[in-house]
Design a protein around this motif. Structure first.
Motif, PDB file in Angstrom:
ATOM      1  N   LEU A 169       1.781  18.909 -17.563  1.00  0.00           N
ATOM      2  CA  LEU A 169       0.880  20.040 -17.755  1.00  0.00           C
ATOM      3  C   LEU A 169       1.634  21.365 -17.649  1.00  0.00           C
ATOM      4  CD1 LEU A 169      -2.112  20.385 -18.338  1.00  0.00           C
ATOM      5  CD2 LEU A 169      -2.538  20.480 -15.888  1.00  0.00           C
ATOM      6  N   ALA A 170       2.723  21.374 -16.892  1.00  0.00           N
ATOM      7  CA  ALA A 170       3.530  22.587 -16.718  1.00  0.00           C
ATOM      8  C   ALA A 170       4.226  22.989 -18.019  1.00  0.00           C
ATOM      9  CB  ALA A 170       4.558  22.390 -15.606  1.00  0.00           C
ATOM     10  N   LEU A 171       4.266  22.101 -18.982  1.00  0.00           N
ATOM     11  CA  LEU A 171       4.831  22.465 -20.282  1.00  0.00           C
ATOM     12  C   LEU A 171       3.919  23.437 -21.020  1.00  0.00           C
ATOM     13  CD1 LEU A 171       6.120  18.959 -21.463  1.00  0.00           C
ATOM     14  CD2 LEU A 171       7.480  20.852 -20.531  1.00  0.00           C
ATOM     15  N   ALA A 172       2.624  23.408 -20.697  1.00  0.00           N
ATOM     16  CA  ALA A 172       1.653  24.259 -21.389  1.00  0.00           C
ATOM     17  C   ALA A 172       1.221  25.455 -20.558  1.00  0.00           C
ATOM     18  CB  ALA A 172       0.438  23.437 -21.778  1.00  0.00           C
TER      19      ALA A 172
ATOM     20  N   PRO B  22       1.757  27.630 -16.441  1.00  0.00           N
ATOM     21  CA  PRO B  22       2.696  27.771 -15.330  1.00  0.00           C
ATOM     22  C   PRO B  22       2.570  26.600 -14.339  1.00  0.00           C
ATOM     23  CG  PRO B  22       1.523  29.821 -15.713  1.00  0.00           C
ATOM     24  CD  PRO B  22       0.892  28.779 -16.592  1.00  0.00           C
ATOM     25  N   VAL B  23       3.650  26.320 -13.632  1.00  0.00           N
ATOM     26  CA  VAL B  23       3.690  25.181 -12.705  1.00  0.00           C
ATOM     27  C   VAL B  23       2.574  25.278 -11.673  1.00  0.00           C
ATOM     28  CG1 VAL B  23       5.089  23.983 -10.976  1.00  0.00           C
ATOM     29  CG2 VAL B  23       6.154  24.827 -13.055  1.00  0.00           C
ATOM     30  N   TRP B  24       2.361  26.463 -11.112  1.00  0.00           N
ATOM     31  CA  TRP B  24       1.316  26.611 -10.082  1.00  0.00           C
ATOM     32  C   TRP B  24      -0.055  26.277 -10.659  1.00  0.00           C
ATOM     33  CZ3 TRP B  24      -2.743  29.876 -10.801  1.00  0.00           C
ATOM     34  CH2 TRP B  24      -2.607  30.889 -11.766  1.00  0.00           C
ATOM     35  N   ALA B  25      -0.325  26.650 -11.905  1.00  0.00           N
ATOM     36  CA  ALA B  25      -1.612  26.362 -12.533  1.00  0.00           C
ATOM     37  C   ALA B  25      -1.739  24.859 -12.817  1.00  0.00           C
ATOM     38  CB  ALA B  25      -1.760  27.167 -13.825  1.00  0.00           C
ATOM     39  N   ALA B  26      -0.648  24.259 -13.220  1.00  0.00           N
ATOM     40  CA  ALA B  26      -0.660  22.813 -13.469  1.00  0.00           C
ATOM     41  C   ALA B  26      -0.976  22.056 -12.181  1.00  0.00           C
ATOM     42  CB  ALA B  26       0.678  22.370 -14.044  1.00  0.00           C
TER      43      ALA B  26
ATOM     44  N   GLY C 223       0.817  -1.214   0.000  1.00  0.00           N
ATOM     45  CA  GLY C 223       0.000   0.000   0.000  1.00  0.00           C
ATOM     46  C   GLY C 223       0.845   1.255   0.000  1.00  0.00           C
ATOM     47  N   ILE C 224       1.903   1.248   0.793  1.00  0.00           N
ATOM     48  CA  ILE C 224       2.803   2.413   0.844  1.00  0.00           C
ATOM     49  C   ILE C 224       3.494   2.595  -0.506  1.00  0.00           C
ATOM     50  CG2 ILE C 224       4.941   3.286   1.869  1.00  0.00           C
ATOM     51  CD1 ILE C 224       3.970   2.045   4.522  1.00  0.00           C
ATOM     52  N   ALA C 225       3.946   1.500  -1.095  1.00  0.00           N
ATOM     53  CA  ALA C 225       4.598   1.585  -2.413  1.00  0.00           C
ATOM     54  C   ALA C 225       3.612   2.105  -3.465  1.00  0.00           C
ATOM     55  CB  ALA C 225       5.162   0.227  -2.824  1.00  0.00           C
ATOM     56  N   ALA C 226       2.369   1.638  -3.415  1.00  0.00           N
ATOM     57  CA  ALA C 226       1.358   2.101  -4.360  1.00  0.00           C
ATOM     58  C   ALA C 226       1.064   3.583  -4.156  1.00  0.00           C
ATOM     59  CB  ALA C 226       0.084   1.274  -4.207  1.00  0.00           C
ATOM     60  N   MET C 227       1.036   4.016  -2.885  1.00  0.00           N
ATOM     61  CA  MET C 227       0.793   5.430  -2.596  1.00  0.00           C
ATOM     62  C   MET C 227       1.901   6.294  -3.206  1.00  0.00           C
ATOM     63  SD  MET C 227       0.441   7.333   1.097  1.00  0.00           S
ATOM     64  CE  MET C 227       2.175   7.157   1.437  1.00  0.00           C
ATOM     65  N   PHE C 228       3.159   5.872  -3.058  1.00  0.00           N
ATOM     66  CA  PHE C 228       4.262   6.617  -3.654  1.00  0.00           C
ATOM     67  C   PHE C 228       4.187   6.576  -5.183  1.00  0.00           C
ATOM     68  CE2 PHE C 228       6.553   6.086   0.503  1.00  0.00           C
ATOM     69  CZ  PHE C 228       6.610   7.446   0.794  1.00  0.00           C
ATOM     70  N   GLY C 229       3.746   5.455  -5.729  1.00  0.00           N
ATOM     71  CA  GLY C 229       3.575   5.359  -7.178  1.00  0.00           C
ATOM     72  C   GLY C 229       2.525   6.340  -7.682  1.00  0.00           C
ATOM     73  N   VAL C 230       1.402   6.420  -6.975  1.00  0.00           N
ATOM     74  CA  VAL C 230       0.356   7.377  -7.356  1.00  0.00           C
ATOM     75  C   VAL C 230       0.875   8.798  -7.230  1.00  0.00           C
ATOM     76  CG1 VAL C 230      -1.907   8.297  -6.678  1.00  0.00           C
ATOM     77  CG2 VAL C 230      -1.571   5.834  -6.858  1.00  0.00           C
ATOM     78  N   ALA C 231       1.621   9.082  -6.173  1.00  0.00           N
ATOM     79  CA  ALA C 231       2.194  10.422  -6.003  1.00  0.00           C
ATOM     80  C   ALA C 231       3.143  10.760  -7.148  1.00  0.00           C
ATOM     81  CB  ALA C 231       2.918  10.521  -4.658  1.00  0.00           C
ATOM     82  N   SER C 232       3.894   9.767  -7.598  1.00  0.00           N
ATOM     83  CA  SER C 232       4.800   9.991  -8.731  1.00  0.00           C
ATOM     84  C   SER C 232       4.026  10.276 -10.008  1.00  0.00           C
ATOM     85  CB  SER C 232       5.704   8.780  -8.939  1.00  0.00           C
ATOM     86  OG  SER C 232       6.529   8.586  -7.809  1.00  0.00           O
ATOM     87  N   VAL C 233       2.933   9.573 -10.214  1.00  0.00           N
ATOM     88  CA  VAL C 233       2.097   9.815 -11.396  1.00  0.00           C
ATOM     89  C   VAL C 233       1.500  11.221 -11.329  1.00  0.00           C
ATOM     90  CG1 VAL C 233      -0.025   9.106 -12.580  1.00  0.00           C
ATOM     91  CG2 VAL C 233       1.629   7.388 -11.846  1.00  0.00           C
ATOM     92  N   VAL C 234       1.072  11.630 -10.143  1.00  0.00           N
ATOM     93  CA  VAL C 234       0.538  12.984  -9.966  1.00  0.00           C
ATOM     94  C   VAL C 234       1.618  14.014 -10.276  1.00  0.00           C
ATOM     95  CG1 VAL C 234      -0.337  14.627  -8.255  1.00  0.00           C
ATOM     96  CG2 VAL C 234      -1.279  12.310  -8.358  1.00  0.00           C
ATOM     97  N   ALA C 235       2.818  13.780  -9.776  1.00  0.00           N
ATOM     98  CA  ALA C 235       3.922  14.709 -10.058  1.00  0.00           C
ATOM     99  C   ALA C 235       4.230  14.745 -11.549  1.00  0.00           C
ATOM    100  CB  ALA C 235       5.164  14.296  -9.268  1.00  0.00           C
ATOM    101  N   ALA C 236       4.178  13.600 -12.215  1.00  0.00           N
ATOM    102  CA  ALA C 236       4.422  13.551 -13.656  1.00  0.00           C
ATOM    103  C   ALA C 236       3.325  14.298 -14.414  1.00  0.00           C
ATOM    104  CB  ALA C 236       4.500  12.102 -14.128  1.00  0.00           C
ATOM    105  N   ALA C 237       2.087  14.173 -13.964  1.00  0.00           N
ATOM    106  CA  ALA C 237       0.991  14.888 -14.616  1.00  0.00           C
ATOM    107  C   ALA C 237       1.175  16.397 -14.460  1.00  0.00           C
ATOM    108  CB  ALA C 237      -0.343  14.445 -14.020  1.00  0.00           C
ATOM    109  N   ILE C 238       1.584  16.814 -13.263  1.00  0.00           N
ATOM    110  CA  ILE C 238       1.845  18.239 -13.046  1.00  0.00           C
ATOM    111  C   ILE C 238       2.983  18.711 -13.943  1.00  0.00           C
ATOM    112  CG2 ILE C 238       2.666  19.944 -11.362  1.00  0.00           C
ATOM    113  CD1 ILE C 238       1.161  18.293  -9.211  1.00  0.00           C
ATOM    114  N   ALA C 239       4.042  17.933 -14.018  1.00  0.00           N
ATOM    115  CA  ALA C 239       5.196  18.309 -14.850  1.00  0.00           C
ATOM    116  C   ALA C 239       4.809  18.372 -16.322  1.00  0.00           C
ATOM    117  CB  ALA C 239       6.332  17.308 -14.641  1.00  0.00           C
TER     118      ALA C 239
END
Length: 133
Positions: A73-76, A78-82, A55-71
């Motif tokens: 989206l930040a290409l289009a 600003p980072v704060w908006a993403a 569960g902890i590993a999956a939680m970190f995996g989801v957090a990484s996916v969220v960070a990747a989605a933000i990154a």
């Protein structure tokens, strides 16, 4: 007092042996059950620990996916908006999941209604069968 006959003595001996063997059997079965419960508890504890790690590993995996989605989206934008957009999507998903779970909980009955109805029906049938005699 008359002395006991051989038949009475052997019946008494048999009853004593039966009592002793029954007691021993019950004690042995209790020890076996205790050992089985101990083994089951060990396996359950290990399983709970392993699933917690998963569960902890999956939680970190989801957090990484969220960070990747933000990154991404930040290409289009600003980072704060993403980050704000991704957070809004996550809150939307959480809200939908909360509403779905609320509907499921509303369907929970504190008593097993069908089972109670079946038991009442069984009792009525037994009463009816008893009165038909």
């Amino acid at each position: 007092m008359q002395p006991k006959s051989d038949a009475d003595a052997s019946i008494g001996d048999l009853v004593a042996q039966l009592s002793e063997q029954t007691s021993r059997l019950v004690r042995d079965e209790m020890r076996l059950a205790q050992r089985e419960f101990t083994e089951s508890a060990k396996h359950a504890g290990r399983g709970a620990g392993i699933i917690s790690a998963a569960g902890i590993a999956a939680m970190f995996g989801v957090a990484s996916v969220v960070a990747a989605a933000i990154a991404a989206l930040a290409l289009a934008v600003p980072v704060w908006a993403a980050a704000l957009i991704v957070a809004a999507v996550l809150f939307l998903v959480a809200g939908v999941a909360g509403l779905v779970s609320k509907k499921q909980f509303e369907q929970v009955s504190p008593t097993p209604e069908r089972t109670v109805a079946n038991v009442k029906q069984d009792i009525d049938e037994v009463k009816g069968a008893r009165h038909d005699r």
